[in-house]
Write a protein that holds these residues in place. Structure first.
Motif, PDB file in Angstrom:
ATOM      1  N   CYS A 287       0.809  -1.218   0.000  1.00 47.89           N
ATOM      2  CA  CYS A 287       0.000   0.000   0.000  1.00 47.89           C
ATOM      3  C   CYS A 287       0.841   1.267   0.000  1.00 47.89           C
ATOM      4  CB  CYS A 287      -0.915   0.031   1.223  1.00 47.89           C
ATOM      5  SG  CYS A 287      -2.006  -1.405   1.390  1.00 47.89           S
ATOM      6  N   ASN A 288       2.162   1.119   0.274  1.00 48.90           N
ATOM      7  CA  ASN A 288       3.048   2.278   0.437  1.00 48.90           C
ATOM      8  C   ASN A 288       2.544   3.215   1.517  1.00 48.90           C
ATOM      9  OD1 ASN A 288       4.939   1.644  -1.734  1.00 48.90           O
ATOM     10  ND2 ASN A 288       3.218   2.078  -3.108  1.00 48.90           N
ATOM     11  N   SER A 289       1.914   2.618   2.551  1.00 44.34           N
ATOM     12  CA  SER A 289       1.362   3.399   3.654  1.00 44.34           C
ATOM     13  C   SER A 289       1.054   2.460   4.808  1.00 44.34           C
ATOM     14  CB  SER A 289       0.083   4.127   3.223  1.00 44.34           C
ATOM     15  OG  SER A 289      -0.539   4.759   4.330  1.00 44.34           O
ATOM     16  N   VAL A 290       1.066   3.016   6.026  1.00 37.78           N
ATOM     17  CA  VAL A 290       0.637   2.258   7.205  1.00 37.78           C
ATOM     18  C   VAL A 290      -0.626   2.874   7.816  1.00 37.78           C
ATOM     19  CG1 VAL A 290       2.933   1.359   7.768  1.00 37.78           C
ATOM     20  CG2 VAL A 290       2.214   3.575   8.694  1.00 37.78           C
ATOM     21  N   ASN A 291      -1.239   3.800   7.119  1.00 30.36           N
ATOM     22  CA  ASN A 291      -2.471   4.441   7.615  1.00 30.36           C
ATOM     23  C   ASN A 291      -3.690   3.621   7.179  1.00 30.36           C
ATOM     24  OD1 ASN A 291      -1.006   6.657   8.742  1.00 30.36           O
ATOM     25  ND2 ASN A 291      -0.863   7.565   6.687  1.00 30.36           N
ATOM     26  N   PHE A 292      -3.757   2.396   7.664  1.00 30.38           N
ATOM     27  CA  PHE A 292      -4.870   1.520   7.296  1.00 30.38           C
ATOM     28  C   PHE A 292      -6.164   2.020   7.949  1.00 30.38           C
ATOM     29  CE2 PHE A 292      -1.098  -1.372   7.921  1.00 30.38           C
ATOM     30  CZ  PHE A 292      -0.712  -1.341   6.591  1.00 30.38           C
ATOM     31  N   PRO A 293      -7.301   1.920   7.245  1.00 30.67           N
ATOM     32  CA  PRO A 293      -8.573   2.394   7.805  1.00 30.67           C
ATOM     33  C   PRO A 293      -8.943   1.648   9.082  1.00 30.67           C
ATOM     34  CG  PRO A 293      -8.764   2.017   5.436  1.00 30.67           C
ATOM     35  CD  PRO A 293      -7.434   1.457   5.855  1.00 30.67           C
ATOM     36  N   GLU A 294      -9.390   2.393  10.086  1.00 31.98           N
ATOM     37  CA  GLU A 294      -9.837   1.821  11.373  1.00 31.98           C
ATOM     38  C   GLU A 294     -11.281   2.248  11.634  1.00 31.98           C
ATOM     39  OE1 GLU A 294      -7.248   2.382  14.691  1.00 31.98           O
ATOM     40  OE2 GLU A 294      -5.493   2.619  13.416  1.00 31.98           O
ATOM     41  N   PRO A 295     -12.232   1.307  11.796  1.00 37.25           N
ATOM     42  CA  PRO A 295     -12.111  -0.105  11.439  1.00 37.25           C
ATOM     43  C   PRO A 295     -11.972  -0.288   9.932  1.00 37.25           C
ATOM     44  CG  PRO A 295     -14.388   0.436  11.938  1.00 37.25           C
ATOM     45  CD  PRO A 295     -13.591   1.685  12.179  1.00 37.25           C
ATOM     46  N   PRO A 296     -11.586  -1.442   9.406  1.00 36.95           N
ATOM     47  CA  PRO A 296     -11.542  -2.745  10.076  1.00 36.95           C
ATOM     48  C   PRO A 296     -10.221  -3.083  10.751  1.00 36.95           C
ATOM     49  CG  PRO A 296     -11.213  -3.044   7.738  1.00 36.95           C
ATOM     50  CD  PRO A 296     -11.416  -1.580   7.948  1.00 36.95           C
ATOM     51  N   TYR A 297      -9.159  -2.276  10.571  1.00 37.13           N
ATOM     52  CA  TYR A 297      -7.895  -2.593  11.230  1.00 37.13           C
ATOM     53  C   TYR A 297      -8.089  -2.499  12.746  1.00 37.13           C
ATOM     54  CZ  TYR A 297      -2.959  -2.381  12.498  1.00 37.13           C
ATOM     55  OH  TYR A 297      -1.741  -2.638  13.054  1.00 37.13           O
ATOM     56  N   PRO A 298      -7.524  -3.412  13.559  1.00 36.30           N
ATOM     57  CA  PRO A 298      -6.533  -4.434  13.208  1.00 36.30           C
ATOM     58  C   PRO A 298      -7.115  -5.803  12.837  1.00 36.30           C
ATOM     59  CG  PRO A 298      -6.716  -4.291  15.583  1.00 36.30           C
ATOM     60  CD  PRO A 298      -7.671  -3.267  15.027  1.00 36.30           C
ATOM     61  N   ASP A 299      -8.472  -5.933  12.838  1.00 38.30           N
ATOM     62  CA  ASP A 299      -9.067  -7.232  12.486  1.00 38.30           C
ATOM     63  C   ASP A 299      -8.828  -7.600  11.033  1.00 38.30           C
ATOM     64  OD1 ASP A 299     -10.092  -7.484  15.080  1.00 38.30           O
ATOM     65  OD2 ASP A 299     -11.858  -6.294  14.566  1.00 38.30           O
ATOM     66  N   GLN A 300      -8.816  -6.601  10.181  1.00 39.31           N
ATOM     67  CA  GLN A 300      -8.565  -6.815   8.756  1.00 39.31           C
ATOM     68  C   GLN A 300      -7.764  -5.637   8.231  1.00 39.31           C
ATOM     69  OE1 GLN A 300     -12.085  -7.034   6.375  1.00 39.31           O
ATOM     70  NE2 GLN A 300     -10.985  -7.413   4.461  1.00 39.31           N
ATOM     71  N   ILE A 301      -6.836  -5.906   7.337  1.00 36.65           N
ATOM     72  CA  ILE A 301      -5.984  -4.855   6.786  1.00 36.65           C
ATOM     73  C   ILE A 301      -6.379  -4.619   5.336  1.00 36.65           C
ATOM     74  CG2 ILE A 301      -3.621  -4.119   6.313  1.00 36.65           C
ATOM     75  CD1 ILE A 301      -2.656  -6.034   8.461  1.00 36.65           C
ATOM     76  N   ILE A 302      -6.723  -3.377   5.030  1.00 41.34           N
ATOM     77  CA  ILE A 302      -6.958  -2.973   3.651  1.00 41.34           C
ATOM     78  C   ILE A 302      -6.224  -1.661   3.407  1.00 41.34           C
ATOM     79  CG2 ILE A 302      -9.193  -4.140   3.431  1.00 41.34           C
ATOM     80  CD1 ILE A 302     -10.561  -1.495   3.966  1.00 41.34           C
ATOM     81  N   CYS A 303      -5.882  -1.412   2.155  1.00 42.17           N
ATOM     82  CA  CYS A 303      -5.136  -0.199   1.826  1.00 42.17           C
ATOM     83  C   CYS A 303      -6.029   1.033   1.943  1.00 42.17           C
ATOM     84  CB  CYS A 303      -4.580  -0.291   0.402  1.00 42.17           C
ATOM     85  SG  CYS A 303      -3.274  -1.519   0.202  1.00 42.17           S
ATOM     86  N   PRO A 304      -5.472   2.157   2.354  1.00 40.44           N
ATOM     87  CA  PRO A 304      -6.265   3.404   2.371  1.00 40.44           C
ATOM     88  C   PRO A 304      -6.573   3.849   0.950  1.00 40.44           C
ATOM     89  CG  PRO A 304      -3.953   3.866   2.860  1.00 40.44           C
ATOM     90  CD  PRO A 304      -4.093   2.363   2.827  1.00 40.44           C
ATOM     91  N   ASP A 305      -7.606   4.701   0.817  1.00 40.66           N
ATOM     92  CA  ASP A 305      -7.988   5.177  -0.516  1.00 40.66           C
ATOM     93  C   ASP A 305      -6.868   5.972  -1.172  1.00 40.66           C
ATOM     94  OD1 ASP A 305     -10.458   3.998  -0.209  1.00 40.66           O
ATOM     95  OD2 ASP A 305     -11.351   5.795   0.696  1.00 40.66           O
ATOM     96  N   GLU A 306      -6.144   6.743  -0.367  1.00 36.73           N
ATOM     97  CA  GLU A 306      -5.018   7.530  -0.885  1.00 36.73           C
ATOM     98  C   GLU A 306      -3.719   6.849  -0.471  1.00 36.73           C
ATOM     99  OE1 GLU A 306      -5.300  11.522   0.416  1.00 36.73           O
ATOM    100  OE2 GLU A 306      -7.260  11.878  -0.519  1.00 36.73           O
ATOM    101  N   GLU A 307      -3.173   6.080  -1.391  1.00 38.52           N
ATOM    102  CA  GLU A 307      -1.944   5.366  -1.102  1.00 38.52           C
ATOM    103  C   GLU A 307      -0.739   6.281  -1.282  1.00 38.52           C
ATOM    104  OE1 GLU A 307      -1.682   1.765  -3.269  1.00 38.52           O
ATOM    105  OE2 GLU A 307      -3.746   1.146  -2.828  1.00 38.52           O
ATOM    106  N   GLY A 308       0.339   5.969  -0.568  1.00 36.61           N
ATOM    107  CA  GLY A 308       1.551   6.763  -0.653  1.00 36.61           C
ATOM    108  C   GLY A 308       2.356   6.415  -1.886  1.00 36.61           C
ATOM    109  N   THR A 309       3.416   7.151  -2.079  1.00 30.21           N
ATOM    110  CA  THR A 309       4.302   6.896  -3.205  1.00 30.21           C
ATOM    111  C   THR A 309       5.270   5.772  -2.859  1.00 30.21           C
ATOM    112  OG1 THR A 309       5.816   8.604  -2.392  1.00 30.21           O
ATOM    113  CG2 THR A 309       4.153   9.272  -4.004  1.00 30.21           C
TER     114      THR A 309
END
Length: 406
Positions: free
Chosen positions: A152-174
């Motif tokens: 994802c080039n980012s660790v700003n995963f949406p909460e929720p569902p993190y930490p139960d599930q990891i998905i990339c944020p809408d605005e991914e990093g470079t």
């Protein structure tokens, strides 16, 4: 401290040569009887004597419940205070109001902390064989965060569902913006809570040895008895295991706080011996627990985190998959499930799991899930065996005391 402990050990060895049944007893015969009793207890396991093991396990549970009921009955003021506090917390939780947003936030953090602390305690408390919760839970969590961070080039995963599930944020990093430190910071809370749990799980050997030393009573724990036998035969120890145990004991006894810190800061299967040593030589509680907490929750935890993060970084994973494919004969067939599994994880991170689940993911997930089930079942079986053996030891001690009074 060392000199006083040595004098006390000499007195205890002399006490072992006292009268037994009114007559002088050779210590070797007493040690032989203890060895036979220990071997007899070790045969009480589910796969050898299932009915007796289950019977002794049930009776041990009843004995423990009786002991705890008696203790709580003699501490009625503490029990009443706890029940009143619990009633207030339940009322606060269920009564509607503006405070509910804070209650939900506190509940979320409390459950997160309690989950990882509990897993840490299970890893080191000494119930049965111990549950390897780092390999089963924390390690895979750190690995998942690492793989997701590079994808994802980012660790700003949406909460929720993190930490139960990891998905990339809408605005991914470079690409290239992920650093080792950013991943360490992302999993710091989970890792530190797990480390605190492992430090708490090391307290029972310390308190057991300390209580036995202060009371002067014959210890009930097999590990403590082995520790005393090791002290008695320290000068004649030849095998590697005995020398390693003596090295840990000498380090903790002579160096103190920094010796405990050194033992707690590295993966050390002999750390139970450090707790027994500290309790036996009456090391202050905060010296022992403070060094253990710093070593396990900060130093050792960061070493383990860095190892997992480096191992599952993007280029290392790609090299491992390529290495699997280079194995002659079976390489390509082994490489395909891993490639499909990694691709499935990437699709999940980018909300593309509806495209279908590859067969490779099912295969690898099935193997890991069954591994977890097997290890948890073995852990439960070891607890049953351990408690059954504890009840057998109670019976042996009761018989020995009756023989002494005859």
């Amino acid at each position: 401290m060392a000199e006083n402990g040595k004098n006390c050990d000499q007195r205890r060895v002399a006490m072992n040569k006292e009268q037994y049944n009114g007559n002088f007893t050779d210590p070797s015969s007493m040690n032989e009887k203890k060895r036979r009793d220990r071997e007899e207890r070790q045969n009480i396991v589910l796969w050898r004597q299932p009915l007796i093991t289950l019977q002794y396990f049930s009776l041990e549970i009843l004995v423990i419940l009786k002991e705890w009921t008696s203790k709580l009955w003699h501490r009625q003021s503490i029990v009443v205070s706890f029940l009143l506090l619990l009633a207030v917390l339940i009322a606060t939780y269920y009564v509607e109001g503006a405070h509910q947003q804070y209650v939900q936030r506190i509940e979320k953090q409390f459950l997160l902390y309690a989950y990882w602390i509990g897993l840490g305690i299970l890893s080191s408390v000494g119930l049965g064989t111990g549950l390897h919760t780092f390999l089963l839970y924390l390690g895979p969590h750190i690995a998942s965060v690492t793989l997701a961070a590079y994808e994802c080039n980012s660790v700003n995963f949406p909460e929720p569902p993190y930490p139960d599930q990891i998905i990339c944020p809408d605005e991914e990093g470079t690409e290239g913006t992920i650093s080792l430190w950013s991943i360490i910071s992302k999993v710091r809370i989970e890792a530190c809570m797990w480390g605190i749990g492992t430090a708490i799980g090391e307290l029972p050997p310390y308190f057991m040895a300390r209580a036995a030393r202060l009371s002067g009573a014959e210890p009930d724990d097999d590990e403590y008895q082995e520790f005393e036998e090791m002290l008695e035969h320290a000068e004649t120890a030849q095998d590697f295991a005995s020398r390693a145990k003596l090295a840990v004991q000498n380090l903790v006894q002579k160096v103190g706080f920094f010796g405990i810190l050194a033992c707690a800061s590295i993966p050390n299967p002999l750390f139970d011996l450090a707790g027994i040593t500290c309790g036996h030589f009456l090391v202050p509680f905060w010296t022992f627990f403070g060094a253990t907490l710093i070593g396990k929750a900060i130093i050792k935890m960061h070493i383990q985190k860095i190892f997992v993060i480096i191992t599952f970084s993007k280029h290392i994973v790609e090299q491992m998959v390529a290495f699997i494919g280079a194995v002659p004969g079976v390489g390509p067939s082994l490489q395909k499930p891993f490639q499909e599994y990694l691709e499935a994880q990437r699709q999940k991170l980018h909300h593309k799991s509806e495209m279908g689940t590859p067969q490779g993911e099912n295969w690898l997930s099935w193997v890991f899930e069954k591994l977890v089930v097997v290890m948890v079942c073995y852990f439960i079986l070891s607890i049953v065996n351990s408690m059954a053996q504890s009840y057998a030891k109670r019976m042996q001690q009761r018989l020995n005391s009756e023989e002494k009074t005859k």
